[in-house]
Scaffold this motif. Structure first.
Motif, mmCIF file in Angstrom:
data_model
loop_
_atom_site.group_PDB
_atom_site.id
_atom_site.type_symbol
_atom_site.label_atom_id
_atom_site.label_comp_id
_atom_site.label_asym_id
_atom_site.label_seq_id
_atom_site.Cartn_x
_atom_site.Cartn_y
_atom_site.Cartn_z
ATOM 1 N N MET A 1 -9.800 -7.455 -13.180
ATOM 2 C CA MET A 1 -10.269 -6.937 -11.908
ATOM 3 C C MET A 1 -9.491 -5.665 -11.563
ATOM 4 N N LEU A 2 -10.189 -4.634 -11.200
ATOM 5 C CA LEU A 2 -9.592 -3.365 -10.829
ATOM 6 C C LEU A 2 -9.169 -3.412 -9.368
ATOM 7 N N HIS A 3 -7.915 -3.057 -9.111
ATOM 8 C CA HIS A 3 -7.418 -2.996 -7.743
ATOM 9 C C HIS A 3 -7.507 -1.557 -7.256
ATOM 10 N N VAL A 4 -8.263 -1.350 -6.201
ATOM 11 C CA VAL A 4 -8.406 -0.019 -5.626
ATOM 12 C C VAL A 4 -7.277 0.185 -4.622
ATOM 13 N N LEU A 5 -6.541 1.276 -4.783
ATOM 14 C CA LEU A 5 -5.455 1.602 -3.871
ATOM 15 C C LEU A 5 -5.926 2.641 -2.868
ATOM 16 N N ASN A 6 -5.675 2.347 -1.601
ATOM 17 C CA ASN A 6 -6.068 3.237 -0.509
ATOM 18 C C ASN A 6 -4.812 3.818 0.135
ATOM 19 N N PRO A 7 -4.666 5.145 0.164
ATOM 20 C CA PRO A 7 -3.467 5.737 0.752
ATOM 21 C C PRO A 7 -3.399 5.494 2.265
ATOM 22 N N VAL A 8 -2.188 5.170 2.738
ATOM 23 C CA VAL A 8 -1.977 4.963 4.170
ATOM 24 C C VAL A 8 -0.843 5.842 4.700
ATOM 25 N N MET A 9 -0.264 6.661 3.819
ATOM 26 C CA MET A 9 0.783 7.602 4.217
ATOM 27 C C MET A 9 0.401 8.972 3.676
ATOM 28 N N ASN A 10 0.968 10.008 4.293
ATOM 29 C CA ASN A 10 0.789 11.366 3.779
ATOM 30 C C ASN A 10 2.158 12.028 3.671
ATOM 31 N N ASN A 11 2.204 13.216 3.125
ATOM 32 C CA ASN A 11 3.492 13.890 2.926
ATOM 33 C C ASN A 11 4.255 14.086 4.227
ATOM 34 N N THR A 12 3.561 14.354 5.307
ATOM 35 C CA THR A 12 4.223 14.540 6.596
ATOM 36 C C THR A 12 4.954 13.273 7.014
ATOM 37 N N LYS A 13 4.275 12.126 6.913
ATOM 38 C CA LYS A 13 4.897 10.854 7.290
ATOM 39 C C LYS A 13 6.046 10.500 6.347
ATOM 40 N N TRP A 14 5.874 10.745 5.044
ATOM 41 C CA TRP A 14 6.965 10.469 4.113
ATOM 42 C C TRP A 14 8.181 11.326 4.458
ATOM 43 N N ASN A 15 7.954 12.585 4.792
ATOM 44 C CA ASN A 15 9.080 13.452 5.163
ATOM 45 C C ASN A 15 9.734 13.000 6.462
ATOM 46 N N GLU A 16 8.939 12.536 7.420
ATOM 47 C CA GLU A 16 9.520 12.001 8.655
ATOM 48 C C GLU A 16 10.402 10.797 8.345
ATOM 49 N N ILE A 59 3.751 3.262 -4.112
ATOM 50 C CA ILE A 59 2.980 2.152 -3.537
ATOM 51 C C ILE A 59 3.693 1.641 -2.288
ATOM 52 N N HIS A 60 5.008 1.432 -2.415
ATOM 53 C CA HIS A 60 5.802 1.080 -1.236
ATOM 54 C C HIS A 60 7.261 1.445 -1.480
ATOM 55 N N VAL A 61 7.988 1.554 -0.383
ATOM 56 C CA VAL A 61 9.436 1.731 -0.448
ATOM 57 C C VAL A 61 10.067 0.572 0.311
ATOM 58 N N ASP A 62 11.042 -0.060 -0.329
ATOM 59 C CA ASP A 62 11.834 -1.091 0.328
ATOM 60 C C ASP A 62 13.081 -0.431 0.885
ATOM 61 N N ILE A 63 13.355 -0.679 2.143
ATOM 62 C CA ILE A 63 14.534 -0.151 2.811
ATOM 63 C C ILE A 63 15.460 -1.333 3.044
ATOM 64 N N LEU A 64 16.653 -1.253 2.485
ATOM 65 C CA LEU A 64 17.592 -2.370 2.474
ATOM 66 C C LEU A 64 18.673 -2.174 3.531
ATOM 67 N N VAL A 65 18.829 -3.162 4.390
ATOM 68 C CA VAL A 65 19.802 -3.059 5.476
ATOM 69 C C VAL A 65 21.032 -3.899 5.166
ATOM 70 N N PHE A 92 13.098 -3.729 5.304
ATOM 71 C CA PHE A 92 11.738 -3.335 5.641
ATOM 72 C C PHE A 92 11.019 -2.832 4.392
ATOM 73 N N ARG A 93 9.704 -2.957 4.394
ATOM 74 C CA ARG A 93 8.861 -2.381 3.354
ATOM 75 C C ARG A 93 7.863 -1.460 4.035
ATOM 76 N N VAL A 94 7.837 -0.203 3.618
ATOM 77 C CA VAL A 94 6.892 0.780 4.126
ATOM 78 C C VAL A 94 5.867 1.025 3.030
ATOM 79 N N PHE A 95 4.597 0.897 3.387
ATOM 80 C CA PHE A 95 3.514 1.025 2.420
ATOM 81 C C PHE A 95 3.043 2.469 2.293
#
Length: 107
Positions: A1-16, A59-65, A92-95
């Motif tokens: 089964m093919l998993h379709v990935l849908n972007p939910v972040m853009n470069n502006t948000k990643w930079n923020e 795909i995601h970034v895990d932020i470790l506290v 936290f995990r940011v998608f």
């Protein structure tokens, strides 16, 4: 089964996100999962290392506290930036992408 990935972040948000974490007195460690399946080792350098190669394959970034106070500090930054993600036992995990049918709240 093919998993379709849908972007939910853009470069502006990643930079923020990058600059928000970089600006903390106690920067949290981060680790990314890439679209090719590679999971990076934890790293604390947000200014240069996090942006190497761009953000298109995260795909995601895990932020470790470190502790409860650190968690609250990171949470405040994430809420201010308003990114799609979730709280995890480690922090936290940011998608960057969601699969078809996958939902996410905003931090």
């Amino acid at each position: 089964m093919l998993h379709v990935l849908n972007p939910v972040m853009n470069n502006t948000k990643w930079n923020e996100l990058r600059l928000g974490m970089y600006g903390l007195a106690q920067t949290p460690a981060w680790s990314t999962l890439s679209t090719n399946g590679y999971k990076s080792r934890p790293d604390r350098e947000w200014y240069y290392h996090f942006s190497i190669g761009g953000y298109a394959d995260i795909i995601h970034v895990d932020i470790l506290v470190e502790n409860a106070a650190h968690r609250e500090t990171v949470r405040r930054v994430l809420q201010h930036i308003h990114v799609p993600g979730e709280e995890t036992p480690e922090g936290f995990r940011v998608f960057g992408y969601l699969q078809d049918g996958q939902a996410a709240d905003y931090l």
